[in-house]
Design a protein around this motif. Structure first.
Motif, PDB file in Angstrom:
ATOM      1  N   ASP A  77      10.472 -12.519   1.109  1.00  0.00           N
ATOM      2  CA  ASP A  77      11.766 -12.493   0.422  1.00  0.00           C
ATOM      3  C   ASP A  77      11.627 -12.048  -1.022  1.00  0.00           C
ATOM      4  OD1 ASP A  77      12.932 -13.423   2.750  1.00  0.00           O
ATOM      5  OD2 ASP A  77      12.687 -15.534   2.173  1.00  0.00           O
ATOM      6  N   ASP A  78      10.410 -12.240  -1.617  1.00  0.00           N
ATOM      7  CA  ASP A  78      10.210 -11.859  -3.021  1.00  0.00           C
ATOM      8  C   ASP A  78       9.901 -10.370  -3.165  1.00  0.00           C
ATOM      9  OD1 ASP A  78      10.522 -14.525  -3.851  1.00  0.00           O
ATOM     10  OD2 ASP A  78       8.431 -14.952  -3.360  1.00  0.00           O
ATOM     11  N   VAL A  79       9.023  -9.868  -2.333  1.00  0.00           N
ATOM     12  CA  VAL A  79       8.591  -8.463  -2.438  1.00  0.00           C
ATOM     13  C   VAL A  79       8.548  -7.874  -1.033  1.00  0.00           C
ATOM     14  CG1 VAL A  79       6.771  -6.877  -3.162  1.00  0.00           C
ATOM     15  CG2 VAL A  79       7.196  -8.961  -4.474  1.00  0.00           C
ATOM     16  N   ARG A  80       9.063  -6.663  -0.911  1.00  0.00           N
ATOM     17  CA  ARG A  80       9.013  -5.942   0.359  1.00  0.00           C
ATOM     18  C   ARG A  80       8.555  -4.517   0.102  1.00  0.00           C
ATOM     19  NH1 ARG A  80      11.997  -2.730   3.809  1.00  0.00           N
ATOM     20  NH2 ARG A  80      13.578  -2.379   2.205  1.00  0.00           N
ATOM     21  N   PHE A  81       7.540  -4.088   0.855  1.00  0.00           N
ATOM     22  CA  PHE A  81       7.048  -2.716   0.782  1.00  0.00           C
ATOM     23  C   PHE A  81       7.685  -1.909   1.917  1.00  0.00           C
ATOM     24  CE2 PHE A  81       3.960  -4.528  -1.970  1.00  0.00           C
ATOM     25  CZ  PHE A  81       3.308  -3.503  -2.652  1.00  0.00           C
ATOM     26  N   ARG A 120       2.336   6.397   1.481  1.00  0.00           N
ATOM     27  CA  ARG A 120       1.933   7.173   0.310  1.00  0.00           C
ATOM     28  C   ARG A 120       0.667   6.593  -0.323  1.00  0.00           C
ATOM     29  NH1 ARG A 120       5.121   8.371  -5.412  1.00  0.00           N
ATOM     30  NH2 ARG A 120       3.940  10.269  -5.906  1.00  0.00           N
ATOM     31  N   ILE A 121       0.518   5.253  -0.318  1.00  0.00           N
ATOM     32  CA  ILE A 121      -0.717   4.641  -0.821  1.00  0.00           C
ATOM     33  C   ILE A 121      -1.903   5.110   0.008  1.00  0.00           C
ATOM     34  CG2 ILE A 121      -1.966   2.458  -1.025  1.00  0.00           C
ATOM     35  CD1 ILE A 121       0.619   1.126  -1.823  1.00  0.00           C
ATOM     36  N   ALA A 122      -1.739   5.119   1.325  1.00  0.00           N
ATOM     37  CA  ALA A 122      -2.836   5.516   2.205  1.00  0.00           C
ATOM     38  C   ALA A 122      -3.164   6.994   2.092  1.00  0.00           C
ATOM     39  CB  ALA A 122      -2.495   5.156   3.646  1.00  0.00           C
ATOM     40  N   ALA A 123      -2.159   7.827   1.807  1.00  0.00           N
ATOM     41  CA  ALA A 123      -2.360   9.280   1.829  1.00  0.00           C
ATOM     42  C   ALA A 123      -2.732   9.846   0.465  1.00  0.00           C
ATOM     43  CB  ALA A 123      -1.098   9.969   2.350  1.00  0.00           C
ATOM     44  N   ASP A 135       9.351   1.115  -3.037  1.00  0.00           N
ATOM     45  CA  ASP A 135       9.475   2.340  -2.255  1.00  0.00           C
ATOM     46  C   ASP A 135       8.440   3.349  -2.740  1.00  0.00           C
ATOM     47  OD1 ASP A 135      10.346   4.071  -0.379  1.00  0.00           O
ATOM     48  OD2 ASP A 135      12.400   4.261  -1.122  1.00  0.00           O
ATOM     49  N   ALA A 136       8.343   4.466  -2.055  1.00  0.00           N
ATOM     50  CA  ALA A 136       7.328   5.468  -2.389  1.00  0.00           C
ATOM     51  C   ALA A 136       7.494   5.974  -3.815  1.00  0.00           C
ATOM     52  CB  ALA A 136       7.403   6.629  -1.396  1.00  0.00           C
ATOM     53  N   ASP A 137       8.747   6.147  -4.272  1.00  0.00           N
ATOM     54  CA  ASP A 137       8.967   6.676  -5.616  1.00  0.00           C
ATOM     55  C   ASP A 137       8.617   5.658  -6.695  1.00  0.00           C
ATOM     56  OD1 ASP A 137       9.856   9.017  -4.465  1.00  0.00           O
ATOM     57  OD2 ASP A 137      11.975   8.395  -4.473  1.00  0.00           O
ATOM     58  N   ASP A 138       8.523   4.367  -6.340  1.00  0.00           N
ATOM     59  CA  ASP A 138       8.229   3.335  -7.336  1.00  0.00           C
ATOM     60  C   ASP A 138       6.743   3.205  -7.617  1.00  0.00           C
ATOM     61  OD1 ASP A 138      10.970   2.720  -7.296  1.00  0.00           O
ATOM     62  OD2 ASP A 138      10.696   1.337  -5.599  1.00  0.00           O
ATOM     63  N   LEU A 139       5.905   3.820  -6.782  1.00  0.00           N
ATOM     64  CA  LEU A 139       4.464   3.593  -6.916  1.00  0.00           C
ATOM     65  C   LEU A 139       3.900   4.142  -8.213  1.00  0.00           C
ATOM     66  CD1 LEU A 139       3.274   4.313  -3.272  1.00  0.00           C
ATOM     67  CD2 LEU A 139       3.519   2.098  -4.403  1.00  0.00           C
ATOM     68  N   THR A 140       4.476   5.242  -8.726  1.00  0.00           N
ATOM     69  CA  THR A 140       3.956   5.813  -9.970  1.00  0.00           C
ATOM     70  C   THR A 140       4.058   4.816 -11.106  1.00  0.00           C
ATOM     71  OG1 THR A 140       4.640   8.003  -9.211  1.00  0.00           O
ATOM     72  CG2 THR A 140       4.121   7.757 -11.551  1.00  0.00           C
ATOM     73  N   GLY A 141       5.130   4.034 -11.148  1.00  0.00           N
ATOM     74  CA  GLY A 141       5.276   3.033 -12.200  1.00  0.00           C
ATOM     75  C   GLY A 141       4.280   1.898 -12.087  1.00  0.00           C
ATOM     76  N   TYR A 142       3.868   1.580 -10.867  1.00  0.00           N
ATOM     77  CA  TYR A 142       2.932   0.475 -10.672  1.00  0.00           C
ATOM     78  C   TYR A 142       1.472   0.936 -10.666  1.00  0.00           C
ATOM     79  CZ  TYR A 142       7.038  -2.207  -9.208  1.00  0.00           C
ATOM     80  OH  TYR A 142       8.253  -2.835  -9.171  1.00  0.00           O
ATOM     81  N   LEU A 143       1.202   2.082 -10.067  1.00  0.00           N
ATOM     82  CA  LEU A 143      -0.179   2.516  -9.853  1.00  0.00           C
ATOM     83  C   LEU A 143      -0.552   3.774 -10.613  1.00  0.00           C
ATOM     84  CD1 LEU A 143      -0.328   2.005  -5.966  1.00  0.00           C
ATOM     85  CD2 LEU A 143      -0.983   0.380  -7.749  1.00  0.00           C
ATOM     86  N   GLY A 144       0.384   4.396 -11.321  1.00  0.00           N
ATOM     87  CA  GLY A 144       0.106   5.660 -11.977  1.00  0.00           C
ATOM     88  C   GLY A 144       0.268   6.830 -11.020  1.00  0.00           C
TER      89      GLY A 144
END
Length: 771
Positions: free
Chosen positions: A513-517, A524-527, A560-569
């Motif tokens: 309920d707090d975080v959903r991927f 996108r993380i895997a690729a 979501d896939a577009d949010d990963l840049t903010g978290y992981l660069g």
């Protein structure tokens, strides 16, 4: 100070003389000259000063001669009584052979109240010190002293002061300073004595207690003997424990022999402790304890599928093992112990694919206990076979300790990192493992410490390794090899969704309920953020994202896939084959490393006018020979390949980038040929093509290993067509169906066919600028 007085001087090495002291002095030539000079003078006095190595003494004492005679040894001597402190001046002439100096007598000042108080404090400390030493005569002498200066100078007799400290007192004419220094030194010495006395008292009390306990034990043993009682934990107790234990006959006989030795041994003999330890070890092993395997094959497969995604080969092998045991049980045949009834498998593959954690799942599926034995870095054979009992600190080997830890004779034992076992002067642990892992021999495994046959035939051994080639051939011959080559992108997404994300949410104290991927984010993380056969980096990136959310966000979050840049660069991995192969002379090969499959680019160019071959990129001997074979083949078949022979009469430079990484292996032969033909013809290699295979001098494509890992790497790199040796076609059965559907895998037998299919058409090549 008074007017200077001319006095003969006597320098002494030892002792340091202070005013008020009476000391005997052995007479050598210099001392006799000073004594004779003093006796002939009007007042009979002389100056006594310490002999210093580094400087001329500043102070001494004026002394009188009490007596001249001989010591008990017969040596001539004089007894001197020191009177007052004096300051040494310059040397002067005088009668006789003695050295004369001018001395100024230091007169004591009238003591002040502060000085008297310091003197009283110092006297208290000295009396306390003398009482500790029971020096009653000295106590009477010190008690009678009232002059502060005289009291301070009694330190000349103090055995706890060094000569350096006494010289410092001699050269301190001020009484107040002298008393303050003595108070500090005496206080420190008293504190040190208290600590020393306390330690000595503790030691004495401990020794007395030990002696008392020994006597009491002897008396207690005698009383028990008279009463006919047995002593707990004695030989009789071990005999009872052995007789009541459920032991195999051979083990019981050996244990009773040791009990008899224990009964004959003295309690003070070191052998007694060794026998007790051996008996405790033997009695602590679960000789008759086994767990019952599950016979529900469907339930066992459900457990394996729930814990791990994929790995069907391993799961099938475990289910087959259970099926055989269930079949034997249904027909009334023994399923415990016996020659060759155990299973020995080695799970080989890159890190992060779940080899180690699979052992626990296998144990759960079988209903057995699980124990892990880490072998990485083990170099001592005794770690496997145990130490011989003659050595101090001897203990059984890791296998026996694992059985004891598991508490049953049929656990699942995971031999982790078996390819990293080393050897040195202490033996070869890998050789010691031969008997352990041979199903035909391990029913009589003998540990050096136990010196008993241990039945390991019903133990399920699972070994893990990263590089199969590093496992000795004799050892791997005794095991079933099951390769775990890595996961596809779909596998990684499923593992992240079903296993990694729930585990990391729990560690971050979060829920669904707090975080959903979203699945797009995981894909996108895997690729684009990882390029590995396993899922360790995927899990680290999921954990990193959750940490950032926990630190900066509140409320339900959907990643979501577009949010990963903010978290992981920005993504670290993007397809590069198109960019690398834009120019002629670059071909894309496939290789296998200790970390799984990988894409390898081979570059070729020509310079100069002299024929030759230059190789760079830290290539091993095998790859260097492959380059020589590839160049010889291209030169010999230049017309067939459409190559101008003149283009090869130059210095050919072959380079494999990432020069800091050593590279070796035969599977780059076809890639080298393709790169050389591309360079010579000016036709680029297709960017969507990868290849692997060894090449012979006549152009035959020979088989290689690691096909599955290489195809997984090709899929991760975004390739669409892969050429493999035709004799590796049976290996395609092990490749996941989704990988084969994503790739156009073409088995080839002639390298010329690979070159023809891999190079861009002539018309397309004409449009590509030359390198």
């Amino acid at each position: 100070m008074s007017e200077p007085t001319r006095l003969p001087v006597l320098f002494l090495d030892d002792p340091v003389v202070l005013p008020g002291m009476v000391v005997p002095v052995e007479l050598d030539d210099a001392a006799r000259a000073a004594i004779d000079a003093a006796r002939t003078s009007a007042d009979g006095r002389l100056l006594v000063a310490p002999r210093l190595d580094d400087r001329y003494p500043a102070y001494g004492v004026v002394a009188t001669i009490v007596q001249v005679g001989r010591l008990a040894t017969g040596a001539p001597a004089a007894v001197l009584e020191a009177r007052t402190r004096a300051h040494l001046g310059a040397g002067v002439s005088g009668p006789g052979t003695a050295l004369w100096v001018e001395a100024e007598i230091v007169a004591a000042d009238e003591p002040t109240d502060a000085v008297r108080a310091s003197a009283a404090e110092y006297k208290t400390l000295v009396l306390a010190l003398l009482q500790r030493r029971e020096a009653w005569q000295a106590i009477d002498s010190v008690t009678k002293l009232t002059d502060p200066s005289a009291l301070a100078d009694t330190a000349g007799y103090a055995s706890w002061l060094t000569d350096v400290q006494k010289r410092e007192l001699l050269e301190t004419p001020d009484v107040a300073t002298r008393l303050a220094t003595l108070i500090r030194w005496t206080t420190d010495h008293l504190a040190e004595m208290e600590v020393t006395d306390k330690i000595a008292g503790d030691v004495r009390e401990g020794m007395e207690k030990t002696q008392k306990d020994f006597l009491l034990r002897q008396q207690l043993a005698a009383i028990r003997k008279e009463l006919g009682e047995t002593e707990p934990d004695g030989a009789d107790d071990y005999r009872a424990r052995v007789e009541s234990a459920d032991l195999p006959d051979a083990v019981r006989s050996a244990a009773l022999r040791e009990v008899e030795r224990l009964e004959r041994s003295s309690d003070q003999s070191p052998e007694t402790g060794w026998i007790r330890t051996w008996l405790d070890t033997v009695l602590g092993l679960p000789w008759a304890t086994t767990t019952e395997d599950t016979t529900d094959l469907v339930a066992a497969r459900v457990v394996l599928d729930a814990d791990h995604h994929g790995l069907d080969d391993v799961k099938d092998r475990i289910v087959e093992y259970l099926a055989v045991r269930a079949r034997r049980a249904s027909r009334g045949l023994s399923v415990v112990g016996g020659r060759g009834s155990g299973a020995v498998m080695v799970l080989a593959g890159p890190p992060g694919v779940g080899k180690t954690s699979l052992g626990e799942s296998v144990a759960r599926a079988l209903g057995r206990r699980f124990v892990r034995v880490a072998l990485g870095g083990v170099r001592d054979e005794a770690e496997i076979r145990g130490h011989r009992r003659t050595y101090v600190g001897a203990m059984p080997g890791r296998l026996v300790r694992a059985i004891a830890e598991a508490g049953s004779m049929n656990p699942v034992v995971l031999l982790d990192e078996i390819d990293k076992v080393g050897s040195d002067h202490r033996g070869d642990p890998a050789a010691a493992l031969l008997e352990v892992l041979d199903p035909a021999q391990n029913h009589t495994f003998r540990d050096h410490y136990l010196d008993l046959d241990l039945d390991l035939s019903d133990v399920v051994f699972l070994a893990t390794a990263n590089v199969v080639e590093q496992i000795p051939a004799a050892l791997i011959d005794r095991m079933e090899l099951v390769t775990v080559d890595g996961y596809t992108e779909d596998d990684k997404v499923a593992i992240a969704r079903d296993h990694l994300l729930p585990r990391q949410l729990d560690r971050a104290a979060m829920t669904d309920d707090d975080v959903r991927f979203t699945e797009a984010a995981l894909r996108r993380i895997a690729a684009e953020y990882t390029r590995e056969p396993g899922v360790r980096q995927v899990e680290r990136l999921v954990a990193k994202t959750l940490r950032k959310i926990a630190a900066a966000e509140t409320g339900p979050i959907t990643v979501d896939a577009d949010d990963l840049t903010g978290y992981l660069g920005r993504p670290r991995f993007t397809p590069e084959a198109h960019e690398r192969t834009e120019v002629p002379g670059v071909a894309t090969g496939l290789a296998v490393t200790g970390l799984g499959g990988d894409v390898l680019f081979v570059e070729a160019s020509s310079t100069g006018t002299e024929p030759g071959l230059t190789l760079t990129g830290q290539l091993g001997d095998v790859m260097k020979e492959s380059a020589q074979i590839a160049l010889s083949y291209v030169r010999a078949h230049a017309e067939q390949l459409g190559v101008d022979p003149a283009a090869l009469d130059r210095t050919i430079h072959v380079h494999v980038p990432a020069g800091a990484v050593p590279k070796d292996g035969p599977s780059a032969g076809v890639t080298l040929v393709t790169a050389l033909v591309s360079m010579a013809t000016g036709r680029p290699v297709r960017s969507d093509v990868g290849m692997t295979g060894e090449v012979s001098l006549n152009g035959r494509v020979l088989p290689i290993g690691g096909v599955k890992q290489k195809l997984l790497a090709a899929q991760r790199a975004g390739l669409s067509t892969v050429f493999v040796p035709i004799r590796n076609e049976p290996d395609l059965d092990d490749v996941p169906a989704d990988v084969l559907s994503a790739l156009d895998v073409r088995p080839m037998s002639d390298v010329a066919d690979i070159v023809a299919a891999a190079l861009e058409p002539v018309a397309r090549a004409a449009e590509t600028p030359a390198a």
